[in-house]
Design a protein around this motif. Sequence first.
Motif, PDB file in Angstrom:
ATOM      1  N   MET A  31      16.171  -5.766  23.315  1.00 49.35           N
ATOM      2  CA  MET A  31      14.745  -5.512  22.197  1.00 49.35           C
ATOM      3  C   MET A  31      14.351  -5.785  23.188  1.00 49.35           C
ATOM      4  SD  MET A  31      15.035  -4.853  18.613  1.00 49.35           S
ATOM      5  CE  MET A  31      17.448  -4.621  17.872  1.00 49.35           C
ATOM      6  N   THR A  32      14.376  -7.052  23.417  1.00 47.29           N
ATOM      7  CA  THR A  32      13.155  -7.917  24.308  1.00 47.29           C
ATOM      8  C   THR A  32      12.596  -7.399  25.707  1.00 47.29           C
ATOM      9  OG1 THR A  32      13.685  -9.963  23.253  1.00 47.29           O
ATOM     10  CG2 THR A  32      12.444  -9.938  25.081  1.00 47.29           C
ATOM     11  N   GLY A  33      13.876  -7.241  26.475  1.00 48.05           N
ATOM     12  CA  GLY A  33      13.185  -6.374  27.630  1.00 48.05           C
ATOM     13  C   GLY A  33      12.630  -4.830  27.863  1.00 48.05           C
ATOM     14  N   PHE A  34      12.913  -4.280  26.700  1.00 50.90           N
ATOM     15  CA  PHE A  34      12.586  -2.950  26.240  1.00 50.90           C
ATOM     16  C   PHE A  34      10.752  -2.876  26.051  1.00 50.90           C
ATOM     17  CE2 PHE A  34      16.162  -1.562  24.844  1.00 50.90           C
ATOM     18  CZ  PHE A  34      17.071  -0.642  26.527  1.00 50.90           C
ATOM     19  N   ALA A  35      11.007  -4.657  25.198  1.00 52.16           N
ATOM     20  CA  ALA A  35       8.963  -5.111  24.778  1.00 52.16           C
ATOM     21  C   ALA A  35       8.545  -5.211  25.940  1.00 52.16           C
ATOM     22  CB  ALA A  35       9.502  -5.913  23.914  1.00 52.16           C
ATOM     23  N   ILE A  36       8.800  -5.505  26.842  1.00 45.90           N
ATOM     24  CA  ILE A  36       8.226  -6.094  28.322  1.00 45.90           C
ATOM     25  C   ILE A  36       8.524  -4.679  28.862  1.00 45.90           C
ATOM     26  CG2 ILE A  36       8.963  -7.931  30.385  1.00 45.90           C
ATOM     27  CD1 ILE A  36      10.314  -9.420  28.147  1.00 45.90           C
ATOM     28  N   ALA A  37       9.494  -4.163  29.552  1.00 42.42           N
ATOM     29  CA  ALA A  37       9.222  -3.112  29.875  1.00 42.42           C
ATOM     30  C   ALA A  37       8.524  -2.091  29.940  1.00 42.42           C
ATOM     31  CB  ALA A  37      10.447  -2.792  30.571  1.00 42.42           C
ATOM     32  N   CYS A  38       7.428  -1.949  28.158  1.00 41.04           N
ATOM     33  CA  CYS A  38       6.742  -1.257  28.093  1.00 41.04           C
ATOM     34  C   CYS A  38       5.400  -1.834  27.680  1.00 41.04           C
ATOM     35  CB  CYS A  38       6.803  -1.108  26.315  1.00 41.04           C
ATOM     36  SG  CYS A  38       5.871  -0.229  25.583  1.00 41.04           S
ATOM     37  N   ILE A  39       4.880  -2.472  27.915  1.00 40.97           N
ATOM     38  CA  ILE A  39       4.219  -3.411  27.697  1.00 40.97           C
ATOM     39  C   ILE A  39       3.598  -3.634  29.379  1.00 40.97           C
ATOM     40  CG2 ILE A  39       2.314  -5.343  27.494  1.00 40.97           C
ATOM     41  CD1 ILE A  39       2.822  -4.251  25.584  1.00 40.97           C
ATOM     42  N   SER A  40       4.438  -3.690  29.699  1.00 42.54           N
ATOM     43  CA  SER A  40       4.196  -4.173  32.067  1.00 42.54           C
ATOM     44  C   SER A  40       3.890  -2.176  32.142  1.00 42.54           C
ATOM     45  CB  SER A  40       5.539  -3.869  32.457  1.00 42.54           C
ATOM     46  OG  SER A  40       5.602  -5.735  32.331  1.00 42.54           O
ATOM     47  N   SER A  41       4.171  -1.117  31.598  1.00 39.10           N
ATOM     48  CA  SER A  41       3.992   0.077  31.846  1.00 39.10           C
ATOM     49  C   SER A  41       3.089   0.389  31.251  1.00 39.10           C
ATOM     50  CB  SER A  41       5.301   1.350  30.811  1.00 39.10           C
ATOM     51  OG  SER A  41       6.933   0.840  31.984  1.00 39.10           O
ATOM     52  N   LEU A  42       2.400   0.252  30.248  1.00 42.72           N
ATOM     53  CA  LEU A  42       1.275   0.393  29.493  1.00 42.72           C
ATOM     54  C   LEU A  42      -0.228  -0.674  30.346  1.00 42.72           C
ATOM     55  CD1 LEU A  42       1.894   0.194  25.752  1.00 42.72           C
ATOM     56  CD2 LEU A  42       1.267   1.988  27.368  1.00 42.72           C
ATOM     57  N   VAL A  43       0.220  -1.853  31.107  1.00 49.19           N
ATOM     58  CA  VAL A  43      -0.554  -2.728  31.542  1.00 49.19           C
ATOM     59  C   VAL A  43      -1.115  -1.195  33.146  1.00 49.19           C
ATOM     60  CG1 VAL A  43      -1.146  -4.752  33.396  1.00 49.19           C
ATOM     61  CG2 VAL A  43       0.077  -4.484  30.984  1.00 49.19           C
ATOM     62  N   LEU A  44       0.287  -0.931  33.106  1.00 43.92           N
ATOM     63  CA  LEU A  44      -0.283  -0.427  34.627  1.00 43.92           C
ATOM     64  C   LEU A  44      -0.737   0.702  34.598  1.00 43.92           C
ATOM     65  CD1 LEU A  44       0.420   0.200  38.029  1.00 43.92           C
ATOM     66  CD2 LEU A  44       2.586   0.752  37.667  1.00 43.92           C
ATOM     67  N   SER A  45      -0.538   1.794  33.849  1.00 39.91           N
ATOM     68  CA  SER A  45      -0.973   3.234  32.936  1.00 39.91           C
ATOM     69  C   SER A  45      -2.449   2.467  33.220  1.00 39.91           C
ATOM     70  CB  SER A  45      -0.673   3.330  31.854  1.00 39.91           C
ATOM     71  OG  SER A  45       0.668   3.328  32.078  1.00 39.91           O
ATOM     72  N   GLY A  46      -2.992   1.544  32.119  1.00 42.68           N
ATOM     73  CA  GLY A  46      -4.048   1.265  31.875  1.00 42.68           C
ATOM     74  C   GLY A  46      -5.195   0.289  33.259  1.00 42.68           C
ATOM     75  N   TYR A  47      -4.405   0.020  34.472  1.00 47.48           N
ATOM     76  CA  TYR A  47      -4.843  -0.047  35.607  1.00 47.48           C
ATOM     77  C   TYR A  47      -5.211   0.908  36.417  1.00 47.48           C
ATOM     78  CZ  TYR A  47      -5.758  -1.890  40.275  1.00 47.48           C
ATOM     79  OH  TYR A  47      -5.664  -1.985  41.273  1.00 47.48           O
ATOM     80  N   ASN A  48      -3.728   2.010  36.625  1.00 44.77           N
ATOM     81  CA  ASN A  48      -4.436   3.412  37.191  1.00 44.77           C
ATOM     82  C   ASN A  48      -5.477   3.837  36.501  1.00 44.77           C
ATOM     83  OD1 ASN A  48      -2.361   2.508  39.307  1.00 44.77           O
ATOM     84  ND2 ASN A  48      -0.605   3.569  37.940  1.00 44.77           N
ATOM     85  N   ALA A  49      -5.492   4.226  35.651  1.00 45.25           N
ATOM     86  CA  ALA A  49      -6.631   5.364  34.688  1.00 45.25           C
ATOM     87  C   ALA A  49      -7.751   4.162  34.524  1.00 45.25           C
ATOM     88  CB  ALA A  49      -6.013   5.196  32.815  1.00 45.25           C
ATOM     89  N   GLN A  50      -8.283   3.090  35.060  1.00 48.69           N
ATOM     90  CA  GLN A  50      -9.707   2.284  35.154  1.00 48.69           C
ATOM     91  C   GLN A  50     -10.182   1.622  33.688  1.00 48.69           C
ATOM     92  OE1 GLN A  50     -11.238   4.581  38.342  1.00 48.69           O
ATOM     93  NE2 GLN A  50     -10.389   3.499  40.248  1.00 48.69           N
ATOM     94  N   ILE A  51      -8.410   1.697  33.245  1.00 51.14           N
ATOM     95  CA  ILE A  51      -9.469   1.389  31.698  1.00 51.14           C
ATOM     96  C   ILE A  51     -10.125  -0.156  31.827  1.00 51.14           C
ATOM     97  CG2 ILE A  51      -8.932   0.999  29.297  1.00 51.14           C
ATOM     98  CD1 ILE A  51      -6.631   3.138  29.533  1.00 51.14           C
ATOM     99  N   GLY A  52     -11.435  -0.781  30.361  1.00 48.43           N
ATOM    100  CA  GLY A  52     -12.039  -1.444  30.986  1.00 48.43           C
ATOM    101  C   GLY A  52     -11.036  -2.606  30.060  1.00 48.43           C
ATOM    102  N   TRP A  53     -11.463  -3.728  30.090  1.00 48.55           N
ATOM    103  CA  TRP A  53     -10.876  -5.056  29.665  1.00 48.55           C
ATOM    104  C   TRP A  53     -10.132  -5.367  28.811  1.00 48.55           C
ATOM    105  CZ3 TRP A  53     -12.929  -7.982  26.325  1.00 48.55           C
ATOM    106  CH2 TRP A  53     -14.253  -7.889  25.812  1.00 48.55           C
ATOM    107  N   ALA A  54     -11.263  -4.721  27.591  1.00 50.03           N
ATOM    108  CA  ALA A  54     -10.330  -4.849  26.271  1.00 50.03           C
ATOM    109  C   ALA A  54      -9.402  -4.236  25.937  1.00 50.03           C
ATOM    110  CB  ALA A  54     -11.526  -3.698  25.467  1.00 50.03           C
ATOM    111  N   TYR A  55      -9.022  -3.114  26.875  1.00 49.67           N
ATOM    112  CA  TYR A  55      -7.172  -2.578  26.673  1.00 49.67           C
ATOM    113  C   TYR A  55      -6.304  -3.308  26.650  1.00 49.67           C
ATOM    114  CZ  TYR A  55      -3.422   0.286  27.908  1.00 49.67           C
ATOM    115  OH  TYR A  55      -2.330   0.320  28.717  1.00 49.67           O
TER     116      TYR A  55
END
Length: 105
Positions: A31-55
Motif C-alpha cells: 500500500m505504501t508503494g502504491f501510495a508513492i506511485a499515485c502521488i508521483s503520477s499526480l506530480v508528473l501530471s501536474g507538471y505536464n499540465a502546468q498546474i500552479g504551485w498550490a497544487y
Amino acid sequence: MEAGHQDREEDIKVGVKSAPVLLGDSSKKWMTGFAIACISSLVLSGYNAQIGWAYYVFLIAAFGQLAWQIWSVNLSSAANCKFSTNKLFGAIVFCGILIGRLLPL
C-alpha cells in the motif's frame, strides 16, 4: 485493498486468490508503494499540465492523508477500516487542481 482484508480468512477457506491473500503480511508495504506511485503520477501530471504551485501543496496534504490511512489501519478489524476516508483524498486532490489552476505559476 483494506476492505478485502476483513474477508481474508474466508478467501483462504474457499480458495479465492484475492490481493490480501497474495500479499499477506506485506500488504502495508505494498500500500505504501502504491501510495508513492499515485502521488508521483499526480506530480508528473501536474507538471505536464502546468498546474500552479498550490497544487503541489495540496499533494503534500494528500500524501499525508494516505500515510495516516496506511499507518493507522488495523487490517484485521472491520471496524477500523479506513476505506471511507478515500473520499477525503479525492477532495484534497480536486481542491489542489482547482486552486492550482486559479493561482498563477
